[in-house]
Design an enzyme around this catalytic site. Structure first.
Site, PDB file in Angstrom:
ATOM      1  N   ASP A 137      42.952  43.201  43.251  1.00 14.58           N
ATOM      2  CA  ASP A 137      43.184  44.524  42.560  1.00 14.58           C
ATOM      3  C   ASP A 137      42.381  45.388  43.475  1.00 14.58           C
ATOM      4  O   ASP A 137      42.585  46.721  43.575  1.00 14.58           O
ATOM      5  CB  ASP A 137      42.507  44.572  41.229  1.00 14.58           C
ATOM      6  CG  ASP A 137      43.283  43.887  40.195  1.00 14.58           C
ATOM      7  OD1 ASP A 137      42.329  43.074  39.320  1.00 14.58           O
ATOM      8  OD2 ASP A 137      44.518  44.084  40.135  1.00 14.58           O
ATOM      9  N   HIS A 162      35.604  37.128  41.470  1.00 11.93           N
ATOM     10  CA  HIS A 162      36.798  36.554  40.714  1.00 11.93           C
ATOM     11  C   HIS A 162      36.166  35.119  40.410  1.00 11.93           C
ATOM     12  O   HIS A 162      35.251  34.570  40.772  1.00 11.93           O
ATOM     13  CB  HIS A 162      37.870  35.986  41.757  1.00 11.93           C
ATOM     14  CG  HIS A 162      39.140  35.805  41.242  1.00 11.93           C
ATOM     15  ND1 HIS A 162      39.162  34.444  40.675  1.00 11.93           N
ATOM     16  CD2 HIS A 162      40.158  36.427  40.853  1.00 11.93           C
ATOM     17  CE1 HIS A 162      40.632  34.327  39.990  1.00 11.93           C
ATOM     18  NE2 HIS A 162      40.923  35.723  40.148  1.00 11.93           N
TER      19      HIS A 162
HETATM   20  C1  SDX Z   1      41.852  39.749  37.961  1.00  9.45           C
HETATM   21  O1  SDX Z   1      41.075  35.153  36.301  1.00  9.45           O
HETATM   22  C2  SDX Z   1      42.152  35.713  37.260  1.00  9.45           C
HETATM   23  O2  SDX Z   1      42.807  34.930  37.610  1.00  9.45           O
HETATM   24  C3  SDX Z   1      42.231  37.270  36.982  1.00  9.45           C
HETATM   25  C4  SDX Z   1      43.306  37.625  38.123  1.00  9.45           C
HETATM   26  C5  SDX Z   1      44.751  37.360  37.744  1.00  9.45           C
HETATM   27  O3  SDX Z   1      45.480  37.131  38.742  1.00  9.45           O
HETATM   28  O4  SDX Z   1      44.983  37.011  36.478  1.00  9.45           O
HETATM   29  O5  SDX Z   1      42.883  37.167  39.285  1.00  9.45           O
HETATM   30  C6  SDX Z   1      43.447  39.270  38.030  1.00  9.45           C
HETATM   31  O6  SDX Z   1      41.410  40.327  36.862  1.00  9.45           O
HETATM   32  C7  SDX Z   1      40.927  39.972  39.177  1.00  9.45           C
HETATM   33  C8  SDX Z   1      39.691  40.426  38.655  1.00  9.45           C
HETATM   34  C9  SDX Z   1      39.648  41.913  38.624  1.00  9.45           C
HETATM   35  N1  SDX Z   1      38.372  42.416  37.920  1.00  9.45           N
HETATM   36  C10 SDX Z   1      37.716  42.969  38.583  1.00  9.45           C
HETATM   37  O7  SDX Z   1      37.794  43.570  39.860  1.00  9.45           O
HETATM   38  C11 SDX Z   1      36.337  43.754  37.968  1.00  9.45           C
HETATM   39  C12 SDX Z   1      35.013  43.561  38.893  1.00  9.45           C
HETATM   40  N2  SDX Z   1      34.742  41.940  38.930  1.00  9.45           N
HETATM   41  C13 SDX Z   1      33.988  41.498  37.777  1.00  9.45           C
HETATM   42  O8  SDX Z   1      33.764  41.841  36.735  1.00  9.45           O
HETATM   43  C14 SDX Z   1      34.143  39.790  37.697  1.00  9.45           C
HETATM   44  O9  SDX Z   1      33.899  39.387  39.260  1.00  9.45           O
HETATM   45  C15 SDX Z   1      35.121  38.900  37.143  1.00  9.45           C
HETATM   46  C16 SDX Z   1      35.325  39.522  35.965  1.00  9.45           C
HETATM   47  C17 SDX Z   1      36.306  39.088  37.896  1.00  9.45           C
HETATM   48  C18 SDX Z   1      34.741  37.414  37.261  1.00  9.45           C
HETATM   49  O10 SDX Z   1      33.381  37.458  36.327  1.00  9.45           O
HETATM   50  P1  SDX Z   1      32.740  36.105  36.100  1.00  9.45           P
HETATM   51  O11 SDX Z   1      33.427  34.847  36.748  1.00  9.45           O
HETATM   52  O12 SDX Z   1      32.508  36.072  34.698  1.00  9.45           O
HETATM   53  O13 SDX Z   1      31.401  36.372  36.971  1.00  9.45           O
HETATM   54  P2  SDX Z   1      30.024  37.111  36.502  1.00  9.45           P
HETATM   55  O14 SDX Z   1      30.586  38.173  35.905  1.00  9.45           O
HETATM   56  O15 SDX Z   1      29.540  35.906  35.607  1.00  9.45           O
HETATM   57  O16 SDX Z   1      29.321  37.467  37.720  1.00  9.45           O
HETATM   58  C19 SDX Z   1      28.541  36.402  38.396  1.00  9.45           C
HETATM   59  C20 SDX Z   1      27.552  37.333  39.250  1.00  9.45           C
HETATM   60  C21 SDX Z   1      26.898  38.197  38.380  1.00  9.45           C
HETATM   61  O17 SDX Z   1      25.416  38.642  38.965  1.00  9.45           O
HETATM   62  P3  SDX Z   1      24.196  37.715  38.310  1.00  9.45           P
HETATM   63  O18 SDX Z   1      24.042  37.641  36.880  1.00  9.45           O
HETATM   64  O19 SDX Z   1      24.670  36.181  38.710  1.00  9.45           O
HETATM   65  O20 SDX Z   1      23.030  38.129  38.852  1.00  9.45           O
HETATM   66  O21 SDX Z   1      28.197  38.107  40.170  1.00  9.45           O
HETATM   67  C22 SDX Z   1      27.880  39.470  39.804  1.00  9.45           C
HETATM   68  C23 SDX Z   1      27.677  39.464  38.213  1.00  9.45           C
HETATM   69  O22 SDX Z   1      26.583  40.619  38.077  1.00  9.45           O
HETATM   70  N3  SDX Z   1      29.132  40.185  39.796  1.00  9.45           N
HETATM   71  C24 SDX Z   1      29.415  41.469  40.325  1.00  9.45           C
HETATM   72  C25 SDX Z   1      30.503  41.666  40.670  1.00  9.45           C
HETATM   73  N4  SDX Z   1      31.385  40.771  39.657  1.00  9.45           N
HETATM   74  C26 SDX Z   1      30.388  39.812  39.525  1.00  9.45           C
HETATM   75  N5  SDX Z   1      28.409  42.451  40.694  1.00  9.45           N
HETATM   76  C27 SDX Z   1      28.794  43.720  41.262  1.00  9.45           C
HETATM   77  N6  SDX Z   1      30.195  43.820  41.348  1.00  9.45           N
HETATM   78  C28 SDX Z   1      31.135  42.976  40.867  1.00  9.45           C
HETATM   79  N7  SDX Z   1      32.255  43.448  40.973  1.00  9.45           N
END
Ligand code: SDX
Length: 393
Positions: free
Chosen positions: A329, A272
């Site tokens: 989610d 998140h």
């Molecule tokens: C919602 O914003 C909100 O409030 C949203 C929400 C709401 O109520 O409106 O809470 C609802 O959208 C919840 C999120 C649902 N999405 C998912 O579950 C999809 C999987 N999660 C991600 O794609 C991700 O975690 C996000 C989009 C939620 C957040 O992305 P960020 O903050 O931009 O973080 P990032 O993509 O830059 O990741 C940081 C690191 C990275 O690794 P490094 O490059 O630092 O090595 O964490 C890793 C990412 O690769 N990473 C994951 C991951 N999420 C981030 N690795 C594996 N699995 C994951 N799910």
């Protein structure tokens, strides 16, 4: 940094507005709507009560609440012409696409929503209509996708019961919404009601800042929510858990895939932007999943896989270091499934819950008199050059 422009992809460190609606503390896992902790609202409130709180700023008095519910219940019907829109969609059209265009087309039927002076009476009427009609649009898009006859709302039911009635009743037999299901749905909708400047709420604000009407602004929010990185994750989580189940339930293998340097698999439902320890909503939903499945006598093998995946991830340094915990989610789809809601409708359920947040933030943006959203950029394209006639290229 070039001159006066600060570049901040994804607005990770940029505040786009000031708001009095929702407070989040990502470190402590705190979520409050207008100061009220989510744990209390999810346990004690009704969804429309929370909608009133988010939109108008205070919990309604008994009179205010009766008036609000009454105003909404008298707008649950959609214009009969909207059935033709539904008929035009091919089988299998995703209900998020249907919902987005149906919501946008509501402005065609209700011109007062486009009054540039935005009188309070017209705004309130538009708010009542939108809250009243989205459940009908959602249920009708589901019925149409199965080519079943649509079910008209029955105003003897309350908000969640009416939605269940339109989703699941058939003209051929009696149907009464299950109170356990209605109560679980009420809690889920409250948990999704707002979440400060998430992707879809920011979209609603920026579209509304051009003085686009509320229907058009919320339709934009629906399309932003559709993405699998945002609300679309609840559908993607169940599809992922099903794949793990079909693959023999080997969660270690999938955790390893998520850590793969070359081609990391994104574990849907984890991570998140704000919560870096835990998502308080996930904690509540995880508990509700056990309660609801137990009460309904549903055994869902993917629940055990979800719990196993969560356990393995929380003990794995890769996830802990990146603050990757289950988000709202991760477990919600398991409950929706137990309530009989089809997977392709999960993100529509998220939209139903988030609607008061979108409305409240759109209204706050107008009341704040905020300017049209128009960020700058850092230019990285070609320098000045002269046109070359096509014969010389
Ligand atoms: C919602 O914003 C909100 O409030 C949203 C929400 C709401 O109520 O409106 O809470 C609802 O959208 C919840 C999120 C649902 N999405 C998912 O579950 C999809 C999987 N999660 C991600 O794609 C991700 O975690 C996000 C989009 C939620 C957040 O992305 P960020 O903050 O931009 O973080 P990032 O993509 O830059 O990741 C940081 C690191 C990275 O690794 P490094 O490059 O630092 O090595 O964490 C890793 C990412 O690769 N990473 C994951 C991951 N999420 C981030 N690795 C594996 N699995 C994951 N799910």
């Amino acid at each position: 940094q070039t001159g006066y422009i600060t570049l901040d992809y994804g607005f990770k460190n940029t505040g786009s507005t000031s708001s009095a609606i929702t407070f989040l503390d990502g470190e402590k896992g705190i979520l409050r709507y207008r100061g009220y902790p989510i744990e209390q609202l999810a346990e004690k409130a009704e969804f429309l009560e929370v909608a009133f709180l988010i939109i108008y700023g205070e919990l309604p008095t008994k009179e205010e609440y009766e008036e609000f519910k009454d105003a909404i219940v008298h707008h649950t019907l959609v214009h009969e012409d909207m059935k033709h829109f539904l008929e035009a969609y091919p089988r299998g059209a995703h209900p998020m696409g249907v919902a987005a265009s149906m919501v946008c087309s509501l402005s065609t039927f209700y011109p007062e929503s486009q009054d540039p002076n935005r009188p309070k009476k017209a705004i309130d009427l538009t708010i009542h209509r939108l809250l009243a009609k989205l459940p009908t649009i959602a249920a009708w898009s589901h019925k149409f996708s199965k080519r079943h006859p649509v079910v008209y709302p029955n105003n003897k039911y309350d908000y969640t019961e009416n939605f269940l009635y339109m989703m699941f009743s058939m003209p051929t037999e009696e149907y009464e919404p299950d109170p356990v299901v209605a109560k679980a749905l009420n809690k889920l909708l409250i948990l999704h009601a707002d979440h400060e400047q998430n992707c879809s709420a920011s979209t609603v604000r920026i579209v509304g800042s051009s003085q686009a009407n509320l229907y058009a602004s919320v339709a934009a929010g629906v399309t932003a929510l559709w993405g699998p990185l945002h609300g679309g994750a609840n559908q993607a989580v169940i599809e992922m858990l099903e794949n793990i189940r079909k693959d023999g339930g080997d969660t270690d293998k999938w955790i390893a895939k998520a850590k793969d340097k070359e081609d990391p698999f994104r574990l849907m439902g984890f991570g998140h932007r704000v919560y870096k320890n835990f998502d308080p909503r996930a904690t509540i939903i995880k508990k509700a999943a056990d309660d609801v499945l137990d009460k309904l006598g549903v055994v869902d093998p993917v629940l055990d896989i979800a719990k196993k995946l969560e356990k393995v991830a929380l003990e794995d340094e890769y996830f802990v270091k990146r603050g990757l915990y289950p988000n709202v989610d991760f477990y919600s789809g398991i409950i929706y499934r137990a309530l009989g809601i089809p997977t392709e409708m999960f993100t529509v359920m998220f939209a139903l819950g988030r609607l008061p947040g979108w409305i409240g933030q759109w209204k706050e943006m107008i009341e704040n008199g905020e300017p049209i959203g128009r960020p700058r950029q850092v230019y990285k394209g070609a320098n000045k050059r002269d046109y070359v006639p096509i014969e010389n290229r």
